[in-house]
Design a protein around this motif. Structure first.
Motif, PDB file in Angstrom:
ATOM      1  N   UNK A 207      -8.058  97.415 109.017  1.00  0.00           N
ATOM      2  CA  UNK A 207      -8.223  98.831 108.661  1.00  0.00           C
ATOM      3  C   UNK A 207      -7.948  99.100 107.184  1.00  0.00           C
ATOM      4  N   UNK A 208      -7.428  98.136 106.456  1.00  0.00           N
ATOM      5  CA  UNK A 208      -7.059  98.396 105.056  1.00  0.00           C
ATOM      6  C   UNK A 208      -7.616  97.402 104.047  1.00  0.00           C
ATOM      7  N   UNK A 209      -7.943  96.186 104.465  1.00  0.00           N
ATOM      8  CA  UNK A 209      -8.350  95.158 103.491  1.00  0.00           C
ATOM      9  C   UNK A 209      -9.866  95.178 103.322  1.00  0.00           C
ATOM     10  N   UNK A 210     -10.359  95.405 102.102  1.00  0.00           N
ATOM     11  CA  UNK A 210     -11.815  95.454 101.877  1.00  0.00           C
ATOM     12  C   UNK A 210     -12.484  94.109 102.161  1.00  0.00           C
ATOM     13  N   UNK A 211     -13.723  94.167 102.590  1.00  0.00           N
ATOM     14  CA  UNK A 211     -14.547  92.987 102.804  1.00  0.00           C
ATOM     15  C   UNK A 211     -15.287  92.672 101.508  1.00  0.00           C
ATOM     16  N   UNK A 212     -15.033  91.534 100.931  1.00  0.00           N
ATOM     17  CA  UNK A 212     -15.653  91.135  99.675  1.00  0.00           C
ATOM     18  C   UNK A 212     -17.182  91.207  99.743  1.00  0.00           C
TER      19      UNK A 212
END
Length: 366
Positions: A79-84
């Motif tokens: 829910x918080x870590x962006x997908x590169x």
């Protein structure tokens, strides 16, 4: 867990056999602390004409995830870590697949030969099996779990070759007060696979076969310099030593990336209550850089596909037992086991955290 228990049970059986054959008259000038703890490689050289074989089995486990020194839950990651890779076809804005546990088993076969007192040649080959468990979340957003899956590549790894130069000479057999300083000039040859694949579960429910991420590959794909300097000493029943080592990647591999350089330092103390037995305590520090470059075939909403989420710093503490047969059928055969846990981890995360490790081994010089 079953593999680890098997290795531990095997090591215990070997130890008991050694103890049984080591009682009574002691006929050989060998000591259990002639060598470093079994988890330390390239710690000694040999005299001209000597040959040594070794076999090590290693089990390592990882569990949970960290960002820096902080634990982080799978729900927080998705829910918080962006997908590169967001913006590419089928790629969601945040990570949606989280690794939860990993197990690595490695079998290492080594040989050493001294063509002269001034140099000992060493080669080591290894076979690896890795297992990683994942949780896949539904596509889009939220914390609804779609399912789980496991990847399990297995193959031969990179081959290590080295020349060991004894800067302080090699002690005579039977000496109880010794000092050794050994320089290792080593190279890792890219014999391990870097194109392993596995079936995965995507957030949309598909089950394609994809190239597994960096840490699940069997080799580096690069020629790596692996120098080391080891000091080892003994005063009566007390032993001690330290080693500094590195693995420095010389170029990118065929896919356009290179694993991060690794720098390690370790120090140990040992106590020998009997000729055939020594107990050791060791601390090891490790620093690993991030992956440089990127494999265009490794892509997905999972942290292990991001080169930036690799490497970090770690400190382990380990305890071990070294045994040597002093007469009879096991004269000169060495058996050892070492178990360790991390006490500090600062990871370029989110990244899986180390849990514990075990190394058991056999050595015999001829």
């Amino acid at each position: 867990m079953q593999t680890a228990r098997f290795m531990g049970g095997t090591a215990l059986a070997l130890a008991l056999s050694t103890i049984a054959l080591s009682t009574g008259a002691q006929a050989h000038d060998v000591y259990a602390d002639d060598h470093a703890p079994i988890g330390v490689m390239a710690d000694h050289a040999h005299k001209k004409g000597e040959f040594m074989l070794s076999l090590r089995v290693m089990h390592m486990e990882m569990e949970g995830n960290q960002i820096g020194t902080d634990e982080v839950s799978p729900d927080t990651i998705v829910t918080t870590v962006p997908n590169r890779f967001f913006g590419m076809p089928g790629q969601p804005p945040t990570l949606r697949i989280v690794p939860t546990e990993m197990r690595t088993d490695m079998v290492m076969l080594g040989a050493m030969y001294a063509p002269s007192d001034a140099v000992t040649l060493m080669v080591m080959a290894n076979y690896l099996q890795k297992e990683m468990d994942h949780t896949t979340y539904m596509g889009g957003a939220g914390t609804t779990v779609r399912g789980t899956f496991q990847t399990n590549p297995k193959a031969f790894g990179d081959t290590k070759v080295a020349a060991l130069v004894p800067l302080l000479g090699v002690p005579e057999a039977g000496e109880v007060s010794t000092d050794e300083l050994t320089l290792k000039a080593g190279v890792s040859l890219p014999t391990g696979s870097t194109d392993e694949t596995a079936q995965i579960l995507t957030p949309m429910g598909g089950t394609p076969t994809a190239r597994v991420p960096y840490m699940m590959q069997m080799g580096t794909g690069t020629f790596d310099l692996e120098p080391a300097l080891t000091y080892k000493g003994r005063r009566g029943k007390l032993g001690f030593g330290a080693q500094a080592s590195a693995s420095i990647k010389l170029d990118d591999n065929k896919w356009g990336y290179a694993f991060g350089d690794v720098y390690e330092g370790t120090a140990w103390l040992s106590y020998r209550p009997a000729q055939w037995l020594s107990l050791s305590a060791r601390v090891k520090g490790r620093s690993m850089d991030q992956v440089e470059g990127i494999d265009p075939n490794i892509m997905g909403p999972v942290q292990t596909a991001n080169p930036d989420f690799q490497g970090g710093e770690r400190i382990d503490v380990l305890g071990g037992i070294n045994l040597v047969g002093t007469h009879g059928a096991l004269a000169g055969h060495r058996f050892a086991i070492e178990v360790g846990v991390p006490v500090y981890q600062d990871l370029n995360g989110p990244q899986m955290a180390g849990d514990w490790m075990l190394t058991a081994g056999w050595q015999k010089a001829f």
